[in-house]
Motif scaffolding. Structure first.
Motif, PDB file in Angstrom:
ATOM      1  N   GLU A  49       3.971  10.090  -9.324  1.00 42.93           N
ATOM      2  CA  GLU A  49       3.352  10.443 -10.597  1.00 42.93           C
ATOM      3  C   GLU A  49       2.684  11.824 -10.532  1.00 42.93           C
ATOM      4  O   GLU A  49       2.775  12.614 -11.467  1.00 42.93           O
ATOM      5  CB  GLU A  49       2.329   9.377 -10.998  1.00 42.93           C
ATOM      6  CG  GLU A  49       2.957   8.067 -11.417  1.00 42.93           C
ATOM      7  CD  GLU A  49       1.934   6.953 -11.617  1.00 42.93           C
ATOM      8  OE1 GLU A  49       0.707   7.224 -11.477  1.00 42.93           O
ATOM      9  OE2 GLU A  49       2.342   5.828 -11.918  1.00 42.93           O
ATOM     10  N   GLN A  50       2.049  12.109  -9.412  1.00 42.00           N
ATOM     11  CA  GLN A  50       1.409  13.413  -9.236  1.00 42.00           C
ATOM     12  C   GLN A  50       2.464  14.532  -9.197  1.00 42.00           C
ATOM     13  O   GLN A  50       2.280  15.583  -9.805  1.00 42.00           O
ATOM     14  CB  GLN A  50       0.569  13.417  -7.957  1.00 42.00           C
ATOM     15  CG  GLN A  50      -0.269  14.658  -7.799  1.00 42.00           C
ATOM     16  CD  GLN A  50      -1.151  14.601  -6.559  1.00 42.00           C
ATOM     17  OE1 GLN A  50      -0.995  13.743  -5.694  1.00 42.00           O
ATOM     18  NE2 GLN A  50      -2.071  15.546  -6.480  1.00 42.00           N
ATOM     19  N   ILE A  51       3.574  14.276  -8.504  1.00 41.80           N
ATOM     20  CA  ILE A  51       4.659  15.272  -8.439  1.00 41.80           C
ATOM     21  C   ILE A  51       5.227  15.499  -9.835  1.00 41.80           C
ATOM     22  O   ILE A  51       5.451  16.643 -10.248  1.00 41.80           O
ATOM     23  CB  ILE A  51       5.755  14.825  -7.446  1.00 41.80           C
ATOM     24  CG1 ILE A  51       5.258  14.967  -6.013  1.00 41.80           C
ATOM     25  CG2 ILE A  51       7.029  15.636  -7.652  1.00 41.80           C
ATOM     26  CD1 ILE A  51       6.177  14.357  -4.974  1.00 41.80           C
ATOM     27  N   ASN A  52       5.465  14.425 -10.587  1.00 41.27           N
ATOM     28  CA  ASN A  52       5.979  14.560 -11.955  1.00 41.27           C
ATOM     29  C   ASN A  52       5.015  15.351 -12.836  1.00 41.27           C
ATOM     30  O   ASN A  52       5.429  16.191 -13.646  1.00 41.27           O
ATOM     31  CB  ASN A  52       6.259  13.191 -12.571  1.00 41.27           C
ATOM     32  CG  ASN A  52       7.470  12.522 -11.953  1.00 41.27           C
ATOM     33  OD1 ASN A  52       8.327  13.184 -11.376  1.00 41.27           O
ATOM     34  ND2 ASN A  52       7.535  11.204 -12.065  1.00 41.27           N
ATOM     35  N   SER A  53       3.732  15.079 -12.677  1.00 42.16           N
ATOM     36  CA  SER A  53       2.719  15.810 -13.439  1.00 42.16           C
ATOM     37  C   SER A  53       2.737  17.295 -13.079  1.00 42.16           C
ATOM     38  O   SER A  53       2.687  18.155 -13.961  1.00 42.16           O
ATOM     39  CB  SER A  53       1.338  15.213 -13.161  1.00 42.16           C
ATOM     40  OG  SER A  53       0.337  16.007 -13.742  1.00 42.16           O
ATOM     41  N   LEU A  54       2.838  17.616 -11.797  1.00 43.11           N
ATOM     42  CA  LEU A  54       2.882  19.010 -11.363  1.00 43.11           C
ATOM     43  C   LEU A  54       4.166  19.700 -11.833  1.00 43.11           C
ATOM     44  O   LEU A  54       4.140  20.866 -12.241  1.00 43.11           O
ATOM     45  CB  LEU A  54       2.744  19.098  -9.839  1.00 43.11           C
ATOM     46  CG  LEU A  54       1.368  18.731  -9.271  1.00 43.11           C
ATOM     47  CD1 LEU A  54       1.414  18.694  -7.749  1.00 43.11           C
ATOM     48  CD2 LEU A  54       0.309  19.696  -9.751  1.00 43.11           C
TER      49      LEU A  54
ATOM     50  N   ARG B 150       0.835  -1.212   0.000  1.00 40.91           N
ATOM     51  CA  ARG B 150       0.000   0.000   0.000  1.00 40.91           C
ATOM     52  C   ARG B 150       0.870   1.262   0.000  1.00 40.91           C
ATOM     53  O   ARG B 150       0.613   2.218  -0.729  1.00 40.91           O
ATOM     54  CB  ARG B 150      -0.924   0.015   1.230  1.00 40.91           C
ATOM     55  CG  ARG B 150      -2.319  -0.417   0.908  1.00 40.91           C
ATOM     56  CD  ARG B 150      -3.247  -0.272   2.100  1.00 40.91           C
ATOM     57  NE  ARG B 150      -2.835  -1.233   3.126  1.00 40.91           N
ATOM     58  CZ  ARG B 150      -2.738  -0.975   4.420  1.00 40.91           C
ATOM     59  NH1 ARG B 150      -3.063   0.186   4.898  1.00 40.91           N
ATOM     60  NH2 ARG B 150      -2.335  -1.894   5.271  1.00 40.91           N
ATOM     61  N   LEU B 151       1.929   1.256   0.810  1.00 42.90           N
ATOM     62  CA  LEU B 151       2.828   2.415   0.864  1.00 42.90           C
ATOM     63  C   LEU B 151       3.553   2.597  -0.472  1.00 42.90           C
ATOM     64  O   LEU B 151       3.698   3.728  -0.963  1.00 42.90           O
ATOM     65  CB  LEU B 151       3.835   2.267   2.006  1.00 42.90           C
ATOM     66  CG  LEU B 151       3.283   2.446   3.417  1.00 42.90           C
ATOM     67  CD1 LEU B 151       4.363   2.146   4.451  1.00 42.90           C
ATOM     68  CD2 LEU B 151       2.762   3.848   3.614  1.00 42.90           C
ATOM     69  N   ASP B 152       3.997   1.469  -1.069  1.00 39.66           N
ATOM     70  CA  ASP B 152       4.647   1.551  -2.375  1.00 39.66           C
ATOM     71  C   ASP B 152       3.686   2.100  -3.431  1.00 39.66           C
ATOM     72  O   ASP B 152       4.046   2.952  -4.249  1.00 39.66           O
ATOM     73  CB  ASP B 152       5.169   0.181  -2.814  1.00 39.66           C
ATOM     74  CG  ASP B 152       6.420  -0.246  -2.053  1.00 39.66           C
ATOM     75  OD1 ASP B 152       7.042   0.627  -1.408  1.00 39.66           O
ATOM     76  OD2 ASP B 152       6.759  -1.441  -2.135  1.00 39.66           O
ATOM     77  N   SER B 153       2.466   1.618  -3.401  1.00 41.81           N
ATOM     78  CA  SER B 153       1.457   2.089  -4.341  1.00 41.81           C
ATOM     79  C   SER B 153       1.170   3.579  -4.125  1.00 41.81           C
ATOM     80  O   SER B 153       1.074   4.352  -5.089  1.00 41.81           O
ATOM     81  CB  SER B 153       0.178   1.270  -4.159  1.00 41.81           C
ATOM     82  OG  SER B 153      -0.853   1.797  -4.950  1.00 41.81           O
ATOM     83  N   GLN B 154       1.057   3.979  -2.874  1.00 41.70           N
ATOM     84  CA  GLN B 154       0.817   5.387  -2.549  1.00 41.70           C
ATOM     85  C   GLN B 154       1.993   6.257  -2.995  1.00 41.70           C
ATOM     86  O   GLN B 154       1.799   7.340  -3.538  1.00 41.70           O
ATOM     87  CB  GLN B 154       0.567   5.553  -1.042  1.00 41.70           C
ATOM     88  CG  GLN B 154       0.196   6.957  -0.616  1.00 41.70           C
ATOM     89  CD  GLN B 154      -1.126   7.406  -1.200  1.00 41.70           C
ATOM     90  OE1 GLN B 154      -2.069   6.623  -1.303  1.00 41.70           O
ATOM     91  NE2 GLN B 154      -1.190   8.658  -1.605  1.00 41.70           N
TER      92      GLN B 154
END
Length: 169
Positions: A24-29, A14-18
């Motif tokens: 991915e969100q940071i890369n997108s931002l 779960r932590l790895d998935s999170q």
């Protein structure tokens, strides 16, 4: 003992998935910030170019205004060469079209010789009386009109005026 490793593995997954989702969100931002930075740079560059174009247009308009003023003064015959030369010195020939350049050259050929004589005389008198500011102003105009005036005497006198004023550079 059998349940704890399964719980730890589930929590770790779960932590790895999170972390993957957050990454991915940071890369997108970061990509959005980079795109916005490029857009801002493009707007600033376009703004600077527009400002430079506006300044050049204003300089062109000012040159034509000054040229028209001198032409009217010259045609009226009521103004001295020195007065007309003062305005003509503010004309940037490079901002004029072919007809404007031709008129500018014609006016310069007619006005500058008399104006140089007048300003050289007053500048030399000011230099002799140690009025260096006036000498710098008048002789500077002569040099702007004709650097080789009087076999370079105007440049020499201008240098002496600057030296007398304490400006040795």
């Amino acid at each position: 003992f059998l349940v704890a490793p399964a719980v730890n593995q589930s929590r770790s997954e779960r932590l790895d998935s999170q972390m993957r989702e957050d990454s991915e969100q940071i890369n997108s931002l970061e990509a959005q910030v980079s795109a916005q930075t490029r857009t801002l740079y493009n707007y600033r560059t376009a703004g600077e170019e527009t400002e430079a174009d506006a300044q050049q247009a204003q300089n062109t308009a000012n040159s034509y205004e000054n040229l028209m003023t001198v032409s009217e003064q010259y045609n009226s015959g009521e103004y001295t060469n020195a007065t007309m030369a003062d305005t003509l010195l503010n004309v940037n020939r490079d901002h004029l079209g072919d007809n404007g350049k031709a008129l500018c050259d014609e006016l310069r050929d007619s006005i500058y010789p008399g104006a140089c004589d007048s300003y050289f005389s007053s500048g030399t008198e000011a230099l002799a009386s140690e009025d260096y500011e006036t000498a710098i102003e008048d002789l500077g105009k002569v040099v702007r009109m004709d650097q080789s005036y009087n076999s370079g005497q105007a440049v020499y006198n201008l240098a002496q005026a600057y030296q007398g004023n304490g400006d040795n550079e």
